[in-house]
Write a protein that holds these residues in place. Structure first.
Motif, short mmCIF file in Angstrom:
data_model
loop_
_atom_site.label_atom_id
_atom_site.label_comp_id
_atom_site.label_asym_id
_atom_site.label_seq_id
_atom_site.Cartn_x
_atom_site.Cartn_y
_atom_site.Cartn_z
N ARG A 71 39.18 50.05 23.20
CA ARG A 71 40.69 50.74 22.91
C ARG A 71 40.59 51.20 24.38
N SER A 72 40.17 51.41 24.81
CA SER A 72 40.56 51.56 27.23
C SER A 72 40.90 50.35 27.08
N VAL A 73 40.55 49.52 26.99
CA VAL A 73 41.10 47.87 27.50
C VAL A 73 42.92 47.76 27.17
N LEU A 74 42.35 48.06 25.79
CA LEU A 74 43.94 47.68 25.37
C LEU A 74 44.95 48.32 26.04
N ARG A 75 44.06 49.57 26.33
CA ARG A 75 45.37 50.73 26.33
C ARG A 75 45.78 50.67 28.16
N GLY A 76 44.75 49.82 28.75
CA GLY A 76 45.16 49.87 30.17
C GLY A 76 44.38 51.19 30.79
N THR A 77 43.60 52.00 30.04
CA THR A 77 43.09 53.09 30.38
C THR A 77 41.14 53.08 31.10
N ALA A 78 40.83 51.51 30.92
CA ALA A 78 40.04 51.48 31.34
C ALA A 78 39.34 51.63 32.69
N GLY A 79 40.12 51.94 33.52
CA GLY A 79 39.85 52.39 34.86
C GLY A 79 39.65 50.47 36.13
N ASP A 80 39.74 50.40 37.06
CA ASP A 80 39.46 49.40 38.15
C ASP A 80 39.22 48.40 37.75
N SER A 81 38.05 48.94 37.12
CA SER A 81 37.22 46.67 36.30
C SER A 81 37.34 46.67 35.33
N ALA A 82 38.55 47.25 34.42
CA ALA A 82 39.20 46.71 33.52
C ALA A 82 40.08 45.72 33.87
N ASP A 83 41.42 46.54 35.17
CA ASP A 83 42.06 45.12 35.43
C ASP A 83 41.58 43.90 36.51
N ALA A 84 40.48 44.39 36.62
CA ALA A 84 40.28 42.85 37.47
C ALA A 84 39.74 42.18 36.08
N ALA A 85 39.62 42.39 34.87
CA ALA A 85 38.75 40.89 34.23
C ALA A 85 40.58 40.32 33.50
#
Length: 55
Positions: A41-55
């Protein structure tokens, strides 16, 4: 007004279908890990932090 009611009915049908899919998947694979759901859910909302942005 009828377009509004039609939208509400369609939304409820979508939720019912989704619930059926979830129940089917859980019967085959076991219950979903709540922590994994929150991570996704955090990844989909864009709130997972820098590590999700790199994925």
């Amino acid at each position: 007004m009828s377009a509004y009611v039609e939208h509400l009915i369609q939304r409820q049908l979508e939720r019912d279908r989704l619930r059926e899919l979830i129940e089917d998947a859980e019967s085959k694979h076991g219950p979903v890990d709540p922590a994994a759901v929150e991570t996704k859910r955090s990844v989909l909302r864009g709130t997972a932090g820098d590590s999700a942005d790199a994925a």
